[in-house]
Enzyme design. Structure first.
Site, PDB file in Angstrom:
ATOM      1  N   ILE A  63      43.806  44.731  49.204  1.00  0.00           N
ATOM      2  CA  ILE A  63      44.343  43.903  48.123  1.00  0.00           C
ATOM      3  C   ILE A  63      43.294  43.899  47.005  1.00  0.00           C
ATOM      4  O   ILE A  63      42.112  44.146  47.252  1.00  0.00           O
ATOM      5  CB  ILE A  63      44.706  42.462  48.580  1.00  0.00           C
ATOM      6  CG1 ILE A  63      43.544  41.785  49.307  1.00  0.00           C
ATOM      7  CG2 ILE A  63      45.927  42.480  49.468  1.00  0.00           C
ATOM      8  CD1 ILE A  63      43.862  40.361  49.766  1.00  0.00           C
ATOM      9  N   ASP A  64      43.739  43.640  45.786  1.00  0.00           N
ATOM     10  CA  ASP A  64      42.846  43.738  44.631  1.00  0.00           C
ATOM     11  C   ASP A  64      41.704  42.727  44.685  1.00  0.00           C
ATOM     12  O   ASP A  64      41.806  41.697  45.354  1.00  0.00           O
ATOM     13  CB  ASP A  64      43.632  43.506  43.329  1.00  0.00           C
ATOM     14  CG  ASP A  64      44.723  44.547  43.117  1.00  0.00           C
ATOM     15  OD1 ASP A  64      44.597  45.642  43.671  1.00  0.00           O
ATOM     16  OD2 ASP A  64      45.694  44.239  42.401  1.00  0.00           O
ATOM     17  N   LYS A  65      40.670  43.022  43.934  1.00  0.00           N
ATOM     18  CA  LYS A  65      39.474  42.175  43.867  1.00  0.00           C
ATOM     19  C   LYS A  65      39.813  40.713  43.580  1.00  0.00           C
ATOM     20  O   LYS A  65      39.253  39.805  44.185  1.00  0.00           O
ATOM     21  CB  LYS A  65      38.552  42.737  42.772  1.00  0.00           C
ATOM     22  CG  LYS A  65      37.303  41.931  42.469  1.00  0.00           C
ATOM     23  CD  LYS A  65      36.408  42.736  41.520  1.00  0.00           C
ATOM     24  CE  LYS A  65      35.270  41.904  40.981  1.00  0.00           C
ATOM     25  NZ  LYS A  65      35.641  41.169  39.755  1.00  0.00           N
ATOM     26  N   THR A  71      42.886  39.310  43.888  1.00  0.00           N
ATOM     27  CA  THR A  71      43.996  38.809  44.696  1.00  0.00           C
ATOM     28  C   THR A  71      43.403  38.198  45.961  1.00  0.00           C
ATOM     29  O   THR A  71      42.498  38.767  46.562  1.00  0.00           O
ATOM     30  CB  THR A  71      44.968  39.949  45.069  1.00  0.00           C
ATOM     31  OG1 THR A  71      45.511  40.512  43.867  1.00  0.00           O
ATOM     32  CG2 THR A  71      46.101  39.446  45.944  1.00  0.00           C
ATOM     33  N   ARG A 126      51.984  43.537  40.467  1.00  0.00           N
ATOM     34  CA  ARG A 126      51.544  43.363  39.077  1.00  0.00           C
ATOM     35  C   ARG A 126      52.296  44.317  38.137  1.00  0.00           C
ATOM     36  O   ARG A 126      52.763  43.922  37.056  1.00  0.00           O
ATOM     37  CB  ARG A 126      50.038  43.592  38.980  1.00  0.00           C
ATOM     38  CG  ARG A 126      49.229  42.588  39.801  1.00  0.00           C
ATOM     39  CD  ARG A 126      47.784  43.011  39.962  1.00  0.00           C
ATOM     40  NE  ARG A 126      47.097  43.066  38.679  1.00  0.00           N
ATOM     41  CZ  ARG A 126      45.872  43.587  38.517  1.00  0.00           C
ATOM     42  NH1 ARG A 126      45.233  44.100  39.555  1.00  0.00           N
ATOM     43  NH2 ARG A 126      45.314  43.578  37.326  1.00  0.00           N
TER      44      ARG A 126
END
Length: 305
Positions: free
Chosen positions: A139-141, A143, A240
């Site tokens: 998962i993104d930094k 998130t 996103r």
């Protein structure tokens, strides 16, 4: 040993500069590295060295050498982890904001992998190499939420297979800008590299991979909508990109939405809340919930006022 790369230009590449072509074709290699190779005369077309502004013709054969990757030592670090569940085969971690999942250029310390290496004393699946031990999905930094980490190769293979078959449950909570017209829906659109900005993803009908996001409205707020999203596929930045594509980017997402950030959020309002899968060793379906983080709860309170 250096790796020899050979690429063939197609009809759609006619007239494109070779530096741009290489950056789009191999986004994992930095544009500055290709510029250096071209400047040094180490990129060849039809066996002749070319400059960055060379324009491709159909059938052009481009070739160059890539040096072997130098993988840095990834060290265990005593980083506090919010562990939602753990057994002998895997653990579920609730990742906080501002934490990168695995080491990458510019982030070789302070990542989730550094912390998990310390916690598990190095006992992690080795399928994804030294930079991503035990990591099945990311998962993104910015998130937050639930992420599974595997301790052995058998568990890793089973979960990777479930991920490929889209049988893992992944439900997210998000706050999107504006008022969604429907109470529920599905967003479909293939996701690939942005054609102009290689650091971003986009709905890319030419070069993207199939992506499907289901959503339902949980609450309508002032100029925003609180939604639950369920991923059918798991492309990079999928939620996103999909909500930006339909004109409702996530609140706080300055990459795919507005550069303005009225609530002073640190990145997008997105939380991986529920993670469920078939446990390969206990042979039963298991599901885990990561509670909404404090910043997310405060944001909802502000929007309700």
């Amino acid at each position: 040993m250096e790796e020899e790369i050979r690429l063939e230009a197609e009809e759609k590449d006619i007239g494109q500069r070779v530096d741009k072509y290489l950056s789009l074709k191999m986004p994992e290699v930095s544009r500055s590295y290709f510029q250096k190779l071209l400047k040094e005369g180490k990129v060849y077309v039809k066996e002749k060295a070319v400059k960055a502004n060379y324009k491709l013709q159909a059938g052009d054969m481009i070739h160059f050498q890539l040096p072997p990757d130098e993988e840095p030592d990834i060290l265990p670090e005593d980083i506090p982890l919010d562990i939602l569940y753990e057994d002998d085969y895997l653990l579920i971690v609730n990742k906080p904001k501002d934490m990168v999942v695995h080491p990458c250029p510019g982030h070789y310390t302070g990542t989730l992998v550094n912390g998990v290496l310390f916690h598990c004393q190095g006992n992690l699946s080795g399928i994804n190499g030294v930079l991503r031990p035990g990591i099945v999905h990311r998962i993104d930094k910015d998130t937050t939420g639930a992420l599974v980490v595997c301790k052995d190769d058998q568990t890793h293979r089973s979960l990777a297979d479930q991920l490929a078959r889209h049988s893992i449950t992944r439900r997210y909570r998000a706050v999107v800008t504006g008022n969604l017209p429907e109470d529920s829906g599905t967003i479909e659109g293939p996701i690939g590299r942005h054609p102009q900005d290689r650091k971003k993803m986009a709905v890319n009908y030419k070069n993207g991979k199939d992506a499907v996001t289901h959503y339902r409205v949980l609450e309508r707020l002032k100029n925003a909508t609180y939604v639950e999203c369920e991923l059918e596929t798991g492309r990079t930045h999928q939620i996103r990109v999909h909500f930006s594509h339909i004109g409702h980017p996530l609140l706080g997402d300055t990459v795919y939405g507005s550069a303005k950030n009225p609530y002073r959020l640190q990145g997008q309002a997105l939380h991986a809340m529920v993670l469920g899968f078939w446990h390969p060793h206990f042979e039963k379906y298991v599901e885990f919930t990561a509670p909404l983080p404090e910043y997310f709860q405060k944001l909802l309170e502000k929007l309700r006022k």
